[in-house]
Design a protein around this motif. Structure first.
Motif, PDB file in Angstrom:
ATOM      1  N   GLN B   6       0.837  -1.184  -0.140  1.00 15.60           N
ATOM      2  CA  GLN B   6       0.268   0.314  -0.046  1.00 15.60           C
ATOM      3  C   GLN B   6       0.898   1.303  -0.291  1.00 15.60           C
ATOM      4  OE1 GLN B   6      -2.611  -1.553   3.707  1.00 15.60           O
ATOM      5  NE2 GLN B   6      -3.894   0.116   2.215  1.00 15.60           N
ATOM      6  N   CYS B  23      -3.288   0.878  -3.818  1.00 12.12           N
ATOM      7  CA  CYS B  23      -2.804  -1.047  -3.322  1.00 12.12           C
ATOM      8  C   CYS B  23      -2.616  -1.676  -4.281  1.00 12.12           C
ATOM      9  CB  CYS B  23      -4.474  -1.425  -2.714  1.00 12.12           C
ATOM     10  SG  CYS B  23      -4.547  -3.373  -2.313  1.00 12.12           S
ATOM     11  N   VAL B  32     -10.192  -8.048  -4.587  1.00 14.44           N
ATOM     12  CA  VAL B  32      -9.594  -6.322  -3.707  1.00 14.44           C
ATOM     13  C   VAL B  32     -10.286  -6.547  -3.047  1.00 14.44           C
ATOM     14  CG1 VAL B  32      -8.460  -4.476  -3.725  1.00 14.44           C
ATOM     15  CG2 VAL B  32      -6.613  -5.927  -5.085  1.00 14.44           C
ATOM     16  N   TRP B  34     -10.424  -3.106   0.023  1.00 21.41           N
ATOM     17  CA  TRP B  34     -10.670  -1.533   0.751  1.00 21.41           C
ATOM     18  C   TRP B  34     -10.998  -2.114   2.116  1.00 21.41           C
ATOM     19  CZ3 TRP B  34      -6.720   1.365   0.207  1.00 21.41           C
ATOM     20  CH2 TRP B  34      -6.515   1.427  -1.323  1.00 21.41           C
ATOM     21  N   GLN B  68     -10.044  -0.781  -9.948  1.00 21.54           N
ATOM     22  CA  GLN B  68      -9.126  -2.004  -9.436  1.00 21.54           C
ATOM     23  C   GLN B  68      -9.105  -1.501 -11.603  1.00 21.54           C
ATOM     24  OE1 GLN B  68      -9.689  -5.833  -8.979  1.00 21.54           O
ATOM     25  NE2 GLN B  68      -7.661  -6.311  -8.361  1.00 21.54           N
ATOM     26  N   SER B  74      -5.433  -1.198  -7.039  1.00 20.88           N
ATOM     27  CA  SER B  74      -6.431  -0.696  -7.056  1.00 20.88           C
ATOM     28  C   SER B  74      -6.153   0.834  -6.250  1.00 20.88           C
ATOM     29  CB  SER B  74      -7.103  -1.618  -5.923  1.00 20.88           C
ATOM     30  OG  SER B  74      -8.484  -1.163  -5.564  1.00 20.88           O
ATOM     31  N   CYS B  91      -5.684  -2.161   2.369  1.00 15.87           N
ATOM     32  CA  CYS B  91      -5.858  -2.943   1.371  1.00 15.87           C
ATOM     33  C   CYS B  91      -5.579  -4.595   1.872  1.00 15.87           C
ATOM     34  CB  CYS B  91      -5.781  -2.094   0.362  1.00 15.87           C
ATOM     35  SG  CYS B  91      -5.507  -3.443  -1.435  1.00 15.87           S
TER      36      CYS B  91
END
Lengths: 114, 113
Positions: B6, B23, B32, B34, B68, B74, B91
């Motif tokens: 990150q 990320c 992915v 968050w 993404q 992302s 992330c």
């Protein structure tokens, strides 16, 4: 809806003694259950998980957890606590058909005193 | 082994400004996530992506957006920042298989002043 509960905000244990951090869950169907540890200002580190099979799951750093379906619990245990185990512990659940997100418990702060 | 990366690790923004967090998931992970973790709170799910498409949405404010990209990294974009947005943003990535472990990055600390 999935949820987990960690009933203790804090657990205090003397070094060398066994420790238990409690977690109960509510899930429709068979759950996937996880434990993570978070040290101050750090990310979440995976400890162990229960998917299926043996109810006793062994993980990193000597930790283990017991899945109890009748009590809907997944308590984290360690036979002999270390001062370095002091951290924040999160239980998390993933539903059997909802693996795009985790639901975390509120966390339990473990204090291991010398 | 490669982990979730990150950036930035820390950033300070003023109210009403915009911030972007990046990320980079573990290679070959297709999902992915968050999360936002306020001081003394548990991580709250914001949004997730599977194969570059939004797959689920949690408590993400309308002022926030995410995407993404083709290389699977992302970005979380946060606009009109408020003091209450100050938090640790995580992330995480995984393979989208039931019960697969979700691996978290070290987080990005956002402070809004």
């Amino acid at each position: 809806a999935q949820s987990v509960a960690q009933p203790e905000d804090q657990v205090n244990v003397a070094e060398g003694n066994p420790l238990t951090v409690k977690c109960t869950y509510s899930v429709s169907g068979n759950p996937y259950l996880f434990w993570y540890v978070q040290y101050p200002n750090r990310g979440l580190q995976f400890l162990l998980k229960y998917i299926t099979g043996d109810n006793l799951v062994k993980g990193s750093y000597g930790f283990e957890a017991e899945f109890n379906k009748s009590q809907t619990s997944f308590h984290l245990k360690k036979p002999s606590a270390l001062v370095s185990d002091s951290a924040l512990y999160f239980c998390a659940v993933m539903g059997p058909r909802d693996f795009n997100k985790f639901y975390f418990g509120s966390g339990t702060k473990l204090n291991v005193k010398p | 082994a490669a982990g979730v990366i990150q950036s930035p690790r820390h950033l300070i923004k003023e109210k009403r400004e915009t911030a972007t967090l990046k990320c980079y998931p573990i290679p070959r992970h297709d999902t992915v996530y968050w999360y936002q973790q306020g001081p003394g709170q548990d991580p709250q799910f914001l949004i997730s992506f599977y194969e570059k498409m939004q797959s689920d949405k949690g408590s993400i404010p309308d002022r926030f957006s995410a995407q993404q990209f083709s290389d699977y990294h992302s970005e979380l974009n946060m606009s009109s920042l408020e003091l209450g947005d100050s938090a640790l943003y995580f992330c995480a990535s995984s393979l989208q298989t039931p019960g697969n472990t979700i691996y978290f990055g070290e987080g990005s600390w956002l402070t809004v002043v």
